[in-house]
Scaffold this motif. Structure first.
Motif, PDB file in Angstrom:
ATOM      1  N   LEU A   1       0.658  -1.202  -0.147  1.00  0.00           N
ATOM      2  CA  LEU A   1       0.220   0.180  -0.360  1.00  0.00           C
ATOM      3  C   LEU A   1       1.282   1.169  -0.093  1.00  0.00           C
ATOM      4  O   LEU A   1       1.406   1.312   0.969  1.00  0.00           O
ATOM      5  CB  LEU A   1      -1.190  -0.052   1.352  1.00  0.00           C
ATOM      6  CG  LEU A   1      -1.862  -1.348   1.275  1.00  0.00           C
ATOM      7  CD1 LEU A   1      -2.525  -1.062   2.530  1.00  0.00           C
ATOM      8  CD2 LEU A   1      -3.457  -1.079   0.246  1.00  0.00           C
TER       9      LEU A   1
ATOM     10  N   GLU B   1       3.490   3.495  -5.376  1.00  0.00           N
ATOM     11  CA  GLU B   1       4.677   4.562  -4.882  1.00  0.00           C
ATOM     12  C   GLU B   1       3.828   5.995  -3.789  1.00  0.00           C
ATOM     13  O   GLU B   1       3.027   6.947  -4.770  1.00  0.00           O
ATOM     14  CB  GLU B   1       5.650   5.271  -5.722  1.00  0.00           C
ATOM     15  CG  GLU B   1       6.517   4.090  -5.551  1.00  0.00           C
ATOM     16  CD  GLU B   1       7.564   3.662  -4.635  1.00  0.00           C
ATOM     17  OE1 GLU B   1       7.137   4.175  -3.452  1.00  0.00           O
ATOM     18  OE2 GLU B   1       7.287   2.507  -4.027  1.00  0.00           O
ATOM     19  N   SER B   2       4.391   6.119  -2.845  1.00  0.00           N
ATOM     20  CA  SER B   2       3.506   7.057  -2.024  1.00  0.00           C
ATOM     21  C   SER B   2       3.987   8.434  -2.352  1.00  0.00           C
ATOM     22  O   SER B   2       2.717   9.468  -2.706  1.00  0.00           O
ATOM     23  CB  SER B   2       3.032   7.437  -0.465  1.00  0.00           C
ATOM     24  OG  SER B   2       4.838   7.369  -0.098  1.00  0.00           O
TER      25      SER B   2
HETATM   26  N1  LIG Z   1       8.125   3.106  -1.253  1.00  0.00           N
HETATM   27  C1  LIG Z   1       6.894   2.904  -1.222  1.00  0.00           C
HETATM   28  C2  LIG Z   1       6.377   1.382  -0.101  1.00  0.00           C
HETATM   29  C3  LIG Z   1       5.548   1.055   0.446  1.00  0.00           C
HETATM   30  C4  LIG Z   1       5.001  -0.189   1.830  1.00  0.00           C
HETATM   31  O1  LIG Z   1       6.274  -0.204   1.686  1.00  0.00           O
HETATM   32  N2  LIG Z   1       3.996  -0.036   1.998  1.00  0.00           N
HETATM   33  C5  LIG Z   1       4.029  -0.775   3.198  1.00  0.00           C
HETATM   34  C6  LIG Z   1       2.926  -0.525   3.987  1.00  0.00           C
HETATM   35  S1  LIG Z   1       3.061   1.035   4.557  1.00  0.00           S
HETATM   36  C7  LIG Z   1       3.542  -2.127   2.605  1.00  0.00           C
HETATM   37  O2  LIG Z   1       2.275  -1.774   1.936  1.00  0.00           O
HETATM   38  N3  LIG Z   1       4.221  -3.923   3.271  1.00  0.00           N
HETATM   39  C8  LIG Z   1       3.810  -4.921   2.966  1.00  0.00           C
HETATM   40  C9  LIG Z   1       4.320  -5.222   2.048  1.00  0.00           C
HETATM   41  O3  LIG Z   1       5.903  -4.844   2.027  1.00  0.00           O
HETATM   42  O4  LIG Z   1       4.106  -6.740   1.846  1.00  0.00           O
HETATM   43  C10 LIG Z   1       5.331   3.803  -0.579  1.00  0.00           C
HETATM   44  O5  LIG Z   1       5.270   4.705  -0.626  1.00  0.00           O
HETATM   45  O6  LIG Z   1       4.028   3.312  -1.660  1.00  0.00           O
END
Ligand SMILES: N[C@@H](CCC(=O)N[C@@H](CS)C(=O)NCC(=O)O)C(=O)O
Length: 203
Positions: A53, A65-66
């Motif tokens: 997410l 990518e947020s």
């Molecule tokens: N660089 C990405 C990082 C996204 C990310 O790591 N999101 C986390 C939630 S805060 C996630 O989905 N983690 C679950 C996983 O990596 O499987 C962004 O900023 O969108």
């Protein structure tokens, strides 16, 4: 424009929700519970190939990518005041803090979370934590100086850079006690009606 935000409270999808709310845009949310493994559901992997997410679907097209999503919203929504135009001098500070948020600040903060709270004992590398804390504290020092004489990071005006940085600062409020300027800055951000208060947030 039709937008669907794949979302879990507290996740990086909060950055996108915050920007959408600041811009007063209409959007739908689609819950994905990462704790229940829903990120790895086949239908969700077809949207975000890493199962992470956030993902924002804009008129049928997926964006991930947020930081990129927040920046795109800040720049593309008519009337948005969340990013200075590329030819404005303030744009340099804007770009700087947007990148600082996802590298110098989020990098060590993520290691602290991952190895301090998220990974199981057998996978966590505890030795990384003091190193990451040290780098995180130095990044906080830089930000403390940046908000010393102004309310927000870019020319004193609220922008998408505050969304990117503020979201991370809220991960470790205990680190802000030694940074009173940042403590006040985060409190200011939390006063904004669009701030996405995470579950259990008392402020
Ligand atoms: N660089 C990405 C990082 C996204 C990310 O790591 N999101 C986390 C939630 S805060 C996630 O989905 N983690 C679950 C996983 O990596 O499987 C962004 O900023 O969108």
């Amino acid at each position: 424009m039709e937008m669907t935000l794949y979302y879990m409270p507290g996740s990086r999808a909060e950055r996108v929700r915050w920007a959408l709310e600041e811009l007063d845009l209409k959007y739908r949310t689609e819950p994905i519970d990462l704790f229940k493994g829903e990120g790895q559901r086949e239908d969700y992997l077809a949207i975000h190939p890493l199962g992470q997410l956030p993902a924002l679907v804009i008129d049928g097209e997926v964006m991930i990518e947020s930081g990129a999503i927040v920046q795109w919203l800040a720049e593309s929504v008519p009337g948005s005041e969340l990013a200075p135009a590329p030819d404005q001098p303030a744009r340099r500070a804007f770009d700087q803090w947007m990148y600082f948020a996802v590298t110098s600040l989020e990098g060590p903060a993520w290691e602290m979370l991952l190895h301090g709270r998220i990974l199981p004992e057998e996978q966590a590398v505890r030795a990384i934590i003091p190193f990451a804390e040290n780098r995180y504290t130095k990044a906080l020092d830089v930000l403390e100086n940046a908000v010393k004489d102004q309310e927000y990071l870019v020319d004193g005006k609220f922008s998408a850079a505050d969304i990117m940085v503020g979201y991370i600062l809220a991960w470790f409020p205990e680190f802000l006690t030694s940074h009173p300027g940042l403590q006040a800055y985060l409190a200011r951000l939390k006063q904004r009606p669009a701030y996405p208060h995470p579950p259990g947030d008392q402020d």
